[in-house]
Structure formats: C-alpha cells, structure tokens
Write a protein that holds these residues in place. Sequence first.
Motif, PDB file in Angstrom:
ATOM      1  N   ASP A 124       0.704  -1.237  -0.195  1.00 38.81           N
ATOM      2  CA  ASP A 124      -0.026  -0.025   0.013  1.00 38.81           C
ATOM      3  C   ASP A 124       0.739   1.264  -0.146  1.00 38.81           C
ATOM      4  O   ASP A 124       0.334   2.293   0.343  1.00 38.81           O
ATOM      5  CB  ASP A 124      -1.019  -0.092   1.207  1.00 38.81           C
ATOM      6  N   VAL A 125       1.920   1.322  -0.389  1.00 37.84           N
ATOM      7  CA  VAL A 125       2.852   2.340  -0.447  1.00 37.84           C
ATOM      8  C   VAL A 125       3.009   2.754  -1.937  1.00 37.84           C
ATOM      9  O   VAL A 125       3.469   2.114  -2.828  1.00 37.84           O
ATOM     10  CB  VAL A 125       4.244   2.186   0.053  1.00 37.84           C
ATOM     11  N   TYR A 126       2.679   3.995  -2.343  1.00 43.73           N
ATOM     12  CA  TYR A 126       2.361   4.457  -3.595  1.00 43.73           C
ATOM     13  C   TYR A 126       3.561   5.625  -4.240  1.00 43.73           C
ATOM     14  O   TYR A 126       3.728   6.021  -5.260  1.00 43.73           O
ATOM     15  CB  TYR A 126       1.060   4.873  -4.141  1.00 43.73           C
ATOM     16  N   ILE A 127       3.940   6.302  -3.046  1.00 39.15           N
ATOM     17  CA  ILE A 127       5.061   7.162  -3.188  1.00 39.15           C
ATOM     18  C   ILE A 127       6.029   7.082  -2.474  1.00 39.15           C
ATOM     19  O   ILE A 127       5.944   6.867  -1.188  1.00 39.15           O
ATOM     20  CB  ILE A 127       3.933   8.627  -2.868  1.00 39.15           C
ATOM     21  N   SER A 128       7.181   7.237  -2.941  1.00 37.86           N
ATOM     22  CA  SER A 128       8.459   7.104  -2.272  1.00 37.86           C
ATOM     23  C   SER A 128       9.774   8.191  -2.335  1.00 37.86           C
ATOM     24  O   SER A 128       9.410   8.659  -3.637  1.00 37.86           O
ATOM     25  CB  SER A 128       8.965   5.609  -2.574  1.00 37.86           C
ATOM     26  N   ALA A 129      10.539   8.333  -1.307  1.00 37.22           N
ATOM     27  CA  ALA A 129      11.668   9.327  -1.762  1.00 37.22           C
ATOM     28  C   ALA A 129      12.839   8.826  -0.977  1.00 37.22           C
ATOM     29  O   ALA A 129      12.611   8.075   0.065  1.00 37.22           O
ATOM     30  CB  ALA A 129      11.154  10.526  -1.150  1.00 37.22           C
ATOM     31  N   ILE A 130      13.808   9.183  -1.399  1.00 33.52           N
ATOM     32  CA  ILE A 130      15.269   9.076  -0.657  1.00 33.52           C
ATOM     33  C   ILE A 130      15.901  10.452  -0.462  1.00 33.52           C
ATOM     34  O   ILE A 130      15.738  11.274  -1.547  1.00 33.52           O
ATOM     35  CB  ILE A 130      15.968   8.009  -1.348  1.00 33.52           C
ATOM     36  N   PHE A 131      16.308  10.703   0.683  1.00 35.42           N
ATOM     37  CA  PHE A 131      16.954  11.927   0.931  1.00 35.42           C
ATOM     38  C   PHE A 131      18.454  11.568   1.508  1.00 35.42           C
ATOM     39  O   PHE A 131      18.721  10.876   2.720  1.00 35.42           O
ATOM     40  CB  PHE A 131      16.180  12.761   2.144  1.00 35.42           C
TER      41      PHE A 131
END
Length: 322
Positions: A259-266
């Motif tokens: 159920d994860v649709y948006i992701s980011a890495i910083f």
Amino acid sequence: MIKRLKKLIEESTRLAVVMHQNPDGDAMGSALALYEYANDSGTSATVISPTPINENLLWMPHSEHIFIFDETLQSHQKQLQEFDTVVFVDHSSDGRNGSVSDYLTAPTEKRVFIDHHPSPNLEVAIAISEVESAATCCVLYEIFVALNAHISKTMGTCLYTGIITDTGNFRYGKGMAQLFRITSELIILGIDKEQVTQQIYYSNTENRLRLLGFVLNEKMKRVGNHAAYITLTEQEISSLNAKYNDTEDFVNYPLTIKDVYISAIFIEKDDYIKISLRSRVEFDVNLLARNHFNGGGHQNASGGRFYGTLQEATDLYSKNII
Ligand code: 5GP
Ligand code: MN
C-alpha cells in the motif's frame, strides 16, 4: 529534423555528446551508441560526462573513451571550447549537466538535444523531445532507423541497456508498444541480452547489499497511509564501506510495499541534500520536485536538491504528499 541532425553531425569536425550528471544507463546507452554512429560517419565524437561514471556501467562498449569533465582543471575548460557541435542526450533542461554547458562555446545553431523528459528549456537548433518514449535510447533507435544507419551489435547493446535501466526491466514507463517492438528488433539484430542483464542485475557488491539491509531496517519510515521515505547521510554510507552510487535504486524498494504508492530518498551530501522521488500512481512527483526541491523529471520518477536540514526536507515532503 532528423535529416538536419544527420547533416549537422556530418559537417562537424569535433562533436561533443553530453550526458547529464551521474549518468544512468539511458544517458550512457544513448551517448555511446551516438558516439559509434558519429565516428562511423567520419566525425570525431567525444562523450562528455559532468561527473565520474558509476562503476556498474563501466563495462559498456566505448565507455573507456568518455571524457570526465573536471571544472577545476583549466585544460578541461579549454577542451570544451574545441567542440563545434553539441548533442545533449537524456536531458534537456538547464543545470542537468553541471557546468559543462557554461564552458561549451558551440553556437546555438550547432546544438541539439535528444531526450524524453517533459518541459525542455535548453536553447538548441534541433530539439528532439519524445515524452511518450520510455527511454532516450528508444528515441535514438528510431532516429537510426529513419537515417537507415547501420546499427551494430555494440550499438544495440548500448541501446538495450538504456531500455532496461529506464524501465526497471520493462516494469514501468511510457510507450510500451514501441519499447517491446524496438526490443524485439534489437534481439533479432543479435545483441547479447543475457550479458546486459548479468551486468545490470547481478553485479551487486556485498557492501551495497549490506547497506540496503541497513537502510530497510533502520532508515525507512512510513508517512501517512500510502507513502514512505528513506534518509541517509554520507557518513552512514561510508561507515558501511559503501559508496554514494550504491544507493541508486534504493528509492524503489518502499514502493514494493503493497500500500505504498509514493516514495523518496534523501541523501545528505556536503552542501545539499540529494533527493529522488518515485510514485506508482497518478501522483506527479515531477511537480513535487519542481515546486519544492529545485529539480524535475517525469511523473513517476523525478529528483532534485534541497538546501537545509534532513528534517526540513522530510517535513516538506510529508506536508506535500498527504
Ligand atoms: P534519479 O532519482 O534516478 O536521480 O532521477 C529520476 C529522474 O529524475 C530522472 O529522469 C532525472 O532526469 C530526473 N532528475 C533527477 N535529479 C534531477 C535534478 O536535480 N533536476 C532535474 N531537473 N531532474 C532530475
Ligand atoms: Mn532517460
């Protein structure tokens, strides 16, 4: 347009093929295939990279001839003035090739880009921008076909590399019908598909895999019901004997959660935070990158930079995706 491109390349005595910073398989594939085409046509071409090449792409044909531009060297700055014609590949917006653009002196009439990113703004005479194509390598393949150019196995290998890296091995991207048609034609041409797969997907170092383990265990956070993000500092990376480039593709892992649709890495670097954004729904991360993180890209894959703390960056992300 394509005929004009052919003429421009043939008339050039020193052609620069410029990739974006941290070139990926698509930038490398399109640049190196174009390099071979130009040299076969009797034009002396040089592929220019604004930053060192990721080790996992150094097996690619002709990569040993790439000119890695170092802004601190005056001799390098001077060398860029020697090119009479420039083709930018896999990017078409200002700033994506670092300071390479600042030192190139070829006039606008002798500049071209071949790309598939939205909202181009580089000033060129010939703008080949196919946002419906999955990879710049697809765009270039169609150009070669239109020019009736001989596509060698090494050129095909380069193009196929761009195709699989920009689509996550045929999982995402636009222009799927074109993508599979071109792939089929490249296979008929006799490219060694297995060799490319081995080089791209079976070339992890142990350190990279251990860094991934650490990231997934300790550094991945959920936000809201359908998003996640990863933070990482350069110090954490080096403490596990890994390198910055080892983090490529990490941003895609949270997206594999049901159920994860948006992701980011910083990733905290010396003077800024490098950000990669991904989505697998309509949510436009290109706009998010443009509006908040000094960047851009595609609807489902974009990137940018943030000047501030990791906390501020993740707060801004969280605020804008919920
Ligand atoms: P990645 O996250 O793999 O570095 O990049 C994903 C996509 O976003 C690529 O298509 C790339 O062109 C774009 N992108 C990444 N970083 C930047 C950036 O700093 N500026 C812009 N304009 N696009 C970026
Ligand atoms: Mn691309």
